[in-house]
Write a protein that holds these residues in place. Structure first.
Motif, mmCIF file in Angstrom:
data_model
loop_
_atom_site.group_PDB
_atom_site.id
_atom_site.type_symbol
_atom_site.label_atom_id
_atom_site.label_comp_id
_atom_site.label_asym_id
_atom_site.label_seq_id
_atom_site.Cartn_x
_atom_site.Cartn_y
_atom_site.Cartn_z
ATOM 1 N N VAL A 1 2.967 -35.882 -28.077
ATOM 2 C CA VAL A 1 2.417 -36.866 -27.140
ATOM 3 C C VAL A 1 3.521 -37.628 -26.411
ATOM 4 O O VAL A 1 3.302 -38.182 -25.330
ATOM 5 C CB VAL A 1 1.440 -37.821 -27.867
ATOM 6 C CG1 VAL A 1 2.186 -38.757 -28.807
ATOM 7 C CG2 VAL A 1 0.582 -38.606 -26.884
ATOM 8 N N PRO B 1 0.455 -43.602 -25.814
ATOM 9 C CA PRO B 1 0.381 -43.821 -24.363
ATOM 10 C C PRO B 1 -0.164 -45.202 -24.002
ATOM 11 O O PRO B 1 -1.010 -45.753 -24.705
ATOM 12 C CB PRO B 1 -0.588 -42.726 -23.890
ATOM 13 C CG PRO B 1 -0.480 -41.653 -24.920
ATOM 14 C CD PRO B 1 -0.280 -42.391 -26.228
ATOM 15 N N GLY C 1 -4.198 -40.602 -31.942
ATOM 16 C CA GLY C 1 -5.229 -41.324 -32.673
ATOM 17 C C GLY C 1 -5.660 -42.631 -32.039
ATOM 18 O O GLY C 1 -6.512 -43.339 -32.583
ATOM 19 N N GLN C 2 -5.080 -42.953 -30.884
ATOM 20 C CA GLN C 2 -5.373 -44.265 -30.294
ATOM 21 C C GLN C 2 -6.827 -44.370 -29.824
ATOM 22 O O GLN C 2 -7.463 -45.414 -29.972
ATOM 23 C CB GLN C 2 -4.432 -44.506 -29.106
ATOM 24 C CG GLN C 2 -4.674 -45.817 -28.409
ATOM 25 C CD GLN C 2 -3.700 -46.089 -27.269
ATOM 26 O OE1 GLN C 2 -3.487 -47.228 -26.951
ATOM 27 N NE2 GLN C 2 -3.117 -45.090 -26.657
ATOM 28 N N ILE D 1 -7.816 -41.498 -23.093
ATOM 29 C CA ILE D 1 -6.866 -42.334 -22.360
ATOM 30 C C ILE D 1 -5.821 -41.499 -21.637
ATOM 31 O O ILE D 1 -5.467 -41.783 -20.493
ATOM 32 C CB ILE D 1 -6.172 -43.325 -23.336
ATOM 33 C CG1 ILE D 1 -7.162 -44.394 -23.781
ATOM 34 C CG2 ILE D 1 -4.938 -43.950 -22.687
ATOM 35 C CD1 ILE D 1 -6.598 -45.372 -24.792
ATOM 36 N N CYS D 2 -5.306 -40.462 -22.282
ATOM 37 C CA CYS D 2 -4.208 -39.722 -21.642
ATOM 38 C C CYS D 2 -4.536 -38.243 -21.513
ATOM 39 O O CYS D 2 -5.571 -37.765 -21.964
ATOM 40 C CB CYS D 2 -2.902 -39.930 -22.407
ATOM 41 S SG CYS D 2 -2.689 -38.833 -23.822
ATOM 42 N N LEU E 1 -3.512 -35.680 -23.003
ATOM 43 C CA LEU E 1 -3.680 -34.850 -24.198
ATOM 44 C C LEU E 1 -5.165 -34.680 -24.517
ATOM 45 O O LEU E 1 -5.677 -33.575 -24.626
ATOM 46 C CB LEU E 1 -2.926 -35.452 -25.393
ATOM 47 C CG LEU E 1 -2.828 -34.581 -26.650
ATOM 48 C CD1 LEU E 1 -1.628 -34.973 -27.500
ATOM 49 C CD2 LEU E 1 -4.078 -34.584 -27.519
ATOM 50 N N GLY E 2 -5.856 -35.782 -24.638
ATOM 51 C CA GLY E 2 -7.279 -35.715 -24.970
ATOM 52 C C GLY E 2 -8.106 -35.130 -23.838
ATOM 53 O O GLY E 2 -9.093 -34.419 -24.070
ATOM 54 N N SER F 1 -2.835 -35.337 -31.645
ATOM 55 C CA SER F 1 -3.489 -36.536 -31.106
ATOM 56 C C SER F 1 -2.855 -37.779 -31.716
ATOM 57 O O SER F 1 -2.642 -37.832 -32.929
ATOM 58 C CB SER F 1 -4.979 -36.492 -31.457
ATOM 59 O OG SER F 1 -5.556 -37.756 -31.183
ATOM 60 N N ARG G 1 -9.243 -38.522 -30.735
ATOM 61 C CA ARG G 1 -9.007 -38.448 -32.180
ATOM 62 C C ARG G 1 -10.148 -37.710 -32.873
ATOM 63 O O ARG G 1 -9.946 -36.748 -33.604
ATOM 64 C CB ARG G 1 -8.873 -39.873 -32.752
ATOM 65 C CG ARG G 1 -8.533 -39.900 -34.225
ATOM 66 C CD ARG G 1 -8.535 -41.323 -34.757
ATOM 67 N NE ARG G 1 -9.843 -41.963 -34.615
ATOM 68 C CZ ARG G 1 -10.100 -43.005 -33.843
ATOM 69 N NH1 ARG G 1 -9.131 -43.549 -33.136
ATOM 70 N NH2 ARG G 1 -11.313 -43.510 -33.783
HETATM 71 FE FE1 SF4 Z 1 -3.743 -40.678 -28.031
HETATM 72 FE FE2 SF4 Z 1 -3.924 -39.678 -25.582
HETATM 73 FE FE3 SF4 Z 1 -5.356 -38.600 -27.557
HETATM 74 FE FE4 SF4 Z 1 -6.018 -40.998 -26.673
HETATM 75 S S1 SF4 Z 1 -6.057 -39.116 -25.471
HETATM 76 S S2 SF4 Z 1 -5.792 -40.391 -28.850
HETATM 77 S S3 SF4 Z 1 -4.022 -41.855 -26.141
HETATM 78 S S4 SF4 Z 1 -3.147 -38.623 -27.420
#
Ligand code: SF4
Length: 526
Positions: free
Chosen positions: A289, A307, A462-463, A500-501, A503-504, A460, A468
């Motif tokens: 991440v 992030p 986990g935020q 949020i970012c 990755l997810g 992830s 998550r």
């Molecule tokens: Fe973390 Fe991004 Fe996944 Fe949200 S989307 S848990 S901020 S890695």
């Protein structure tokens, strides 16, 4: 261990590395001592240490890991090349005194399967070759040999000698059409212009944290010619008025780190720019991440790589709250050549109506995998035939990933699409960092998709809940003999909309594309 090193908060990850390198793990007593030295709450030191995969935190009364760790990459390219069987054989062969651990992509996908003995890569790996490396005491990576400093920095020196101003540099990069080659594709000239217009002091960050499974181009570029990347960095810092440059290099690239350190020493001994900006080489700690720019900045500040919410964008408030220019290694690698040869040279290089050049990382079932410098817009078929010697012996193209784990998956029937930013979206895919992984009719697509989804589950931060829980739930759904397409689709939409970012947001991509292009997978076909 710390000796007279500054106790600044932003050096926390560096100091954790010092302890981990010396002791092989982070004991509760050491973490407590570090917290006291740095005048930080113990909980904060613990939360940072336990966030990163490369730190082995041993709680009070817990058992330290064995002295030696062998990491076996189990990301897709290595999985295709037999990583699972390799793990099993190594566990039998090496015994309990060596820890055999599955690790995510180590950035050597062209030589899959890959194992790493401490920091010593064995690529391609067989159980016997790894056992021999263990027995022979090989633990370190051979440092990359930096290019000759006397041949470097010519473009920067010429810019200064000609009295060029920054505005002409921004305009040249805009005219060339250079875009961010870490994956996001933001126009580079525009980004430099935006940062330059922010109030001083401004800072620069080089993102050398490529962790996308299938991506290894930045490693190869940094090994071959670190001075060229450093020159791109210095041109960026000069044009935007950045006073300090931070290079965030993934921890897996120990050889690059040593080579870069030497190259920076040589640069400081004969600086092409006065005053030379501060150059800080920083080490990641195993968190995919952190390739996301705001997570990377958190990590540079000595925190967990989580992030940030935007706005503000890092160009306005990034590292230490200052306006920050973040560029990927490859983007900076191209900048000096564009400025030396002119924007028209670069813009004229594309194919099929696209423009520019880029470094493709190609792995999987091709005869000659590796980093291929090819025109933007080249098709997969052309890339494989012209640059990779065709498909590997006995393999016929079935599917391919245009942009690593997060870029999605396409069928052989789409091998004539131009590979570039914006060309693959209608098919649910993205070129991202141009990590092309080629799969054949012999490959188990279900297993491949599960491998990719599990990667995101493990990485992830986990935020946020959609990512998550969503990645975990997707992984569970994929364990079923029949896949519930409707439920997967609903979950994927929620993750794409609410994470949020990137990755997810991108984690369901390979699965959604697989269902779209290979609907037979839903019923259990492989
Ligand atoms: Fe973390 Fe991004 Fe996944 Fe949200 S989307 S848990 S901020 S890695």
């Amino acid at each position: 261990l710390l000796a007279d090193a500054p106790r600044r908060r932003d050096l926390l990850v560096e100091h954790l590395h010092l302890i981990q390198d010396a002791d092989g793990h982070l004991s509760a007593a050491m973490l407590a001592a570090l917290a006291e030295e740095m005048r930080l709450p113990q909980a904060e030191v613990f939360e940072v240490a336990s966030f990163y995969h490369h730190f082995d935190v041993v709680k009070e009364g817990g058992q330290a890991p064995p002295e030696l760790t062998v990491g076996v990459c189990d990301s897709l390219s290595c999985a295709l090349a037999g990583a699972d069987a390799l793990v099993g054989r190594l566990e039998e062969l090496l015994g309990a005194s060596v820890r055999v651990r599955r690790v995510p992509c180590v950035g050597r996908c062209a030589q899959a399967p890959v194992a790493v003995v401490q920091r010593h890569p064995v690529a391609p790996a067989t159980a016997e070759r790894v056992a021999a490396a263990v027995r022979d005491g090989l633990r370190e990576c051979v440092p990359a040999n930096p290019s000759d400093v006397r041949q470097a920095y010519r473009t920067l020196r010429a810019l200064l000698a000609q009295g060029r101003d920054a505005a002409t540099v921004f305009a040249a990069l805009e005219e060339a059409g250079l875009r961010g080659l870490g994956g996001a594709g933001f126009p580079t000239g525009r980004k430099w212009r935006i940062v330059a217009a922010e109030p001083a002091p401004r800072l620069m960050v080089v993102n050398a944290d490529e962790g996308e499974p299938g991506t290894f181009k930045d490693r190869v570029l940094l090994e071959q010619d670190p001075h060229r990347v450093l020159e791109g960095m210095l041109i960026g810092a000069w044009a935007t008025g950045c006073t300090d440059c931070y290079i965030y290099l993934r921890d897996e690239y120990a050889g690059v780190r040593a080579g870069l350190a030497r190259a920076i020493d040589a640069l400081r001994a004969d600086p092409p720019l006065h005053p030379l900006p501060g150059i800080h080489l920083r080490r990641g700690a195993g968190a995919y991440v952190c390739g996301e720019e705001s997570a990377l900045i958190e990590s540079l500040e000595g925190r967990r790589g989580v992030p940030r919410l935007r706005p503000p964008y890092v160009a306005q408030a990034g590292l230490f709250g200052r306006p920050t220019l973040v560029n990927n290694v490859e983007t900076l690698w191209w900048a000096p050549e564009i400025l030396a040869r002119g924007p028209q040279w670069f813009a004229g290089q594309g194919r099929h109506g696209r423009s520019g050049l880029r470094a493709f990382s190609v792995s999987g079932r091709v005869r000659q995998p590796g980093v291929k410098i090819a025109p933007a817009g080249i098709t997969l078929r052309e890339l494989v035939d012209e640059h990779c010697g065709g498909m590997a012996e006995g393999h016929e193209l079935r599917a391919w990933l245009p942009g690593g784990a997060s870029g999605g998956l396409l069928p052989a029937s789409m091998a004539d699409l131009p590979l570039d930013f914006d060309t693959l979206q209608p098919h649910g895919c993205f070129i991202g960092s141009a990590a092309v992984i080629v799969l054949s009719r012999q490959d188990d697509l279900r297993a491949a998709v599960r491998n990719l989804v599990r990667f995101f589950r493990n990485e992830s931060c986990g935020q946020c809940t959609p990512c998550r829980s969503g990645t975990a739930r997707l992984d569970e759904l994929l364990a079923q003999p029949r896949w519930d397409g409707a439920l997967i689709g609903e979950l994927a939409t929620a993750m794409a909309d609410a994470s949020i970012c990137g990755l997810g947001q991108a984690a369901p991509n390979p699965l959604v594309c697989a269902i779209r292009h290979f609907p037979e997978l839903l019923e259990g076909a492989r």
